[in-house]
Design a protein around this motif. Structure first.
Motif, PDB file in Angstrom:
ATOM      1  N   GLU A 164      12.310  13.799   2.071  1.00  0.00           N
ATOM      2  CA  GLU A 164      12.789  12.553   1.461  1.00  0.00           C
ATOM      3  C   GLU A 164      11.767  11.437   1.653  1.00  0.00           C
ATOM      4  N   MET A 165      11.193  11.347   2.847  1.00  0.00           N
ATOM      5  CA  MET A 165      10.170  10.330   3.103  1.00  0.00           C
ATOM      6  C   MET A 165       8.907  10.618   2.309  1.00  0.00           C
ATOM      7  N   ARG A 166       8.609  11.893   2.156  1.00  0.00           N
ATOM      8  CA  ARG A 166       7.434  12.265   1.336  1.00  0.00           C
ATOM      9  C   ARG A 166       7.651  11.831  -0.106  1.00  0.00           C
ATOM     10  N   GLY A 167       8.912  11.910  -0.575  1.00  0.00           N
ATOM     11  CA  GLY A 167       9.227  11.489  -1.928  1.00  0.00           C
ATOM     12  C   GLY A 167       9.076   9.996  -2.137  1.00  0.00           C
ATOM     13  N   LEU A 168       9.118   9.224  -1.046  1.00  0.00           N
ATOM     14  CA  LEU A 168       8.914   7.779  -1.129  1.00  0.00           C
ATOM     15  C   LEU A 168       7.434   7.421  -1.153  1.00  0.00           C
TER      16      LEU A 168
ATOM     17  N   MET B 234       4.140  -1.346   6.497  1.00  0.00           N
ATOM     18  CA  MET B 234       3.570  -2.446   7.255  1.00  0.00           C
ATOM     19  C   MET B 234       2.688  -1.831   8.333  1.00  0.00           C
ATOM     20  N   VAL B 235       1.417  -2.145   8.290  1.00  0.00           N
ATOM     21  CA  VAL B 235       0.448  -1.605   9.248  1.00  0.00           C
ATOM     22  C   VAL B 235      -0.064  -2.757  10.096  1.00  0.00           C
ATOM     23  N   GLU B 236       0.127  -2.650  11.406  1.00  0.00           N
ATOM     24  CA  GLU B 236      -0.316  -3.689  12.338  1.00  0.00           C
ATOM     25  C   GLU B 236      -1.426  -3.122  13.216  1.00  0.00           C
ATOM     26  N   VAL B 237      -2.572  -3.782  13.208  1.00  0.00           N
ATOM     27  CA  VAL B 237      -3.745  -3.328  13.955  1.00  0.00           C
ATOM     28  C   VAL B 237      -4.240  -4.459  14.843  1.00  0.00           C
ATOM     29  N   THR B 238      -4.571  -4.126  16.094  1.00  0.00           N
ATOM     30  CA  THR B 238      -5.212  -5.102  16.966  1.00  0.00           C
ATOM     31  C   THR B 238      -6.557  -4.550  17.405  1.00  0.00           C
ATOM     32  N   ALA B 239      -7.465  -5.455  17.803  1.00  0.00           N
ATOM     33  CA  ALA B 239      -8.823  -5.048  18.174  1.00  0.00           C
ATOM     34  C   ALA B 239      -9.393  -6.017  19.191  1.00  0.00           C
TER      35      ALA B 239
ATOM     36  N   GLU C 219      14.805   8.780  13.746  1.00  0.00           N
ATOM     37  CA  GLU C 219      14.488   7.361  13.935  1.00  0.00           C
ATOM     38  C   GLU C 219      13.538   6.864  12.856  1.00  0.00           C
ATOM     39  N   LEU C 220      12.535   7.686  12.532  1.00  0.00           N
ATOM     40  CA  LEU C 220      11.584   7.316  11.484  1.00  0.00           C
ATOM     41  C   LEU C 220      12.289   7.213  10.137  1.00  0.00           C
ATOM     42  N   HIS C 221      13.195   8.134   9.867  1.00  0.00           N
ATOM     43  CA  HIS C 221      13.921   8.166   8.604  1.00  0.00           C
ATOM     44  C   HIS C 221      14.860   6.969   8.471  1.00  0.00           C
ATOM     45  N   GLN C 222      15.494   6.574   9.570  1.00  0.00           N
ATOM     46  CA  GLN C 222      16.494   5.503   9.526  1.00  0.00           C
ATOM     47  C   GLN C 222      15.899   4.115   9.733  1.00  0.00           C
ATOM     48  N   ARG C 223      14.879   4.015  10.621  1.00  0.00           N
ATOM     49  CA  ARG C 223      14.356   2.701  10.994  1.00  0.00           C
ATOM     50  C   ARG C 223      12.939   2.439  10.496  1.00  0.00           C
TER      51      ARG C 223
ATOM     52  N   ILE D 186       2.533   1.637  12.580  1.00  0.00           N
ATOM     53  CA  ILE D 186       2.915   1.774  11.174  1.00  0.00           C
ATOM     54  C   ILE D 186       4.430   1.746  11.077  1.00  0.00           C
ATOM     55  N   THR D 187       4.969   0.897  10.220  1.00  0.00           N
ATOM     56  CA  THR D 187       6.406   0.830   9.989  1.00  0.00           C
ATOM     57  C   THR D 187       6.670   1.025   8.507  1.00  0.00           C
ATOM     58  N   VAL D 188       7.576   1.935   8.191  1.00  0.00           N
ATOM     59  CA  VAL D 188       7.944   2.203   6.797  1.00  0.00           C
ATOM     60  C   VAL D 188       9.161   1.351   6.457  1.00  0.00           C
ATOM     61  N   LEU D 189       9.035   0.539   5.433  1.00  0.00           N
ATOM     62  CA  LEU D 189      10.119  -0.352   5.017  1.00  0.00           C
ATOM     63  C   LEU D 189      10.798   0.213   3.768  1.00  0.00           C
ATOM     64  N   ALA D 190      11.734  -0.520   3.216  1.00  0.00           N
ATOM     65  CA  ALA D 190      12.497  -0.066   2.046  1.00  0.00           C
ATOM     66  C   ALA D 190      11.569   0.247   0.872  1.00  0.00           C
ATOM     67  N   GLY D 191      11.886   1.340   0.181  1.00  0.00           N
ATOM     68  CA  GLY D 191      11.129   1.699  -1.012  1.00  0.00           C
ATOM     69  C   GLY D 191       9.746   2.265  -0.750  1.00  0.00           C
TER      70      GLY D 191
END
Length: 258
Positions: free
Chosen positions: A18-22, A119-124, A59-63, A110-115
């Motif tokens: 399902e996530m792959r389909g997104l 959102m990718v957050e990187v620090t350096a 957790e990845l699928h839901q959040r 990496i956070t997967v949002l709706a649709g």
């Protein structure tokens, strides 16, 4: 007992499909689950059940994110079972890294949002030429490349927010964002403009000469360098030599279907 308690649990492979389909790639899911792409593909194809991944995949699928990677398999003696290493050998995997790395280190979340929006957050670290900055640039470019791969079905856009070494946080670019492929082309271009001669610079004003010198530098994968160049004309102090970008948040999303 509620009706929901009687419902069967979704299968691990079903949630991954399902996530792959997104539009979330196998590589992205593997990175968030702290597992190899080969294992994720094996679960999706039904070759492996992946029940040991259930909590993390759920957790990845839901959040859209994973707070605790799945535990590594252990043998009868309690030790972590070695996994295949690059080159054909075996190695005992290290445990997952702390979700909050020490300040000044490279991190990625990496956070997967709706649709399917990511959102990718990187620090350096702020010091140029360090391994952490190289890793951060590589992961920023990698996220853009993965976003660009999805443009066959829809136009992908990206919005940036950066944090600088002097503690400021602000957006870069217009509210409408950038087209991913355009950013990727600019940040990874290896073409160098010829460095202007002293005679050519003498014909220009101070500000124009400075801009010309900056334009002559090749970004060649220095994504944070490109972002700094975009912010220099808008934010005071960004043109100072000691000011560097230490954090980048990217939101990669579908603009409109093709």
């Amino acid at each position: 007992m509620s009706e929901n308690e009687n419902l069967p649990l979704p299968s691990v492979d079903g949630m991954l499909r399902e996530m792959r389909g997104l539009g979330i790639s196998v590589a992205e899911m593997a990175r968030m689950l702290d597992r190899s792409p080969r294992l994720v593909r094996a679960v999706i194809s039904g070759e492996k059940k992946g029940e040991n991944l259930r909590a993390a995949v759920t957790e990845l699928h839901q959040r859209g994110t994973v707070s605790t990677p799945p535990p590594r398999r252990r043998g009868a003696d309690g030790h972590v079972v070695p996994v295949r290493a690059h080159g054909g050998g075996t190695t005992a995997p290290t445990g997952p890294s702390s979700p909050r790395a020490p300040r000044g280190k490279f991190t990625e979340q990496i956070t997967v949002l709706a649709g399917g929006t990511r959102m990718v957050e990187v620090t350096a670290p702020k010091t140029r030429g360090t391994k952490g900055r190289e890793q951060a640039n590589e992961h920023i470019v990698g996220a853009l490349r993965r976003g660009a791969q999805g443009q066959r079905w829809s136009t992908k856009k990206v919005k940036f927010q950066v944090t600088t070494s002097d503690g400021r946080t602000f957006p870069v670019g217009q509210k409408s964002g950038y087209q991913v492929s355009s950013v990727l082309g600019r940040a990874t271009s290896k073409k160098r403009r010829p460095t202007p001669t002293e005679k050519e610079l003498s014909r220009l004003g101070e500000a124009a000469a400075k801009a010309t010198i900056q334009a002559a530098a090749a970004f060649a994968g220095d994504a944070m360098g490109w972002l700094k160049s975009q912010a220099q004309h808008r934010y005071v102090g960004m043109d100072k030599a000691g000011t560097t970008i230490t954090g980048v948040t990217m939101v990669i999303y579908d603009d409109k279907p093709r």
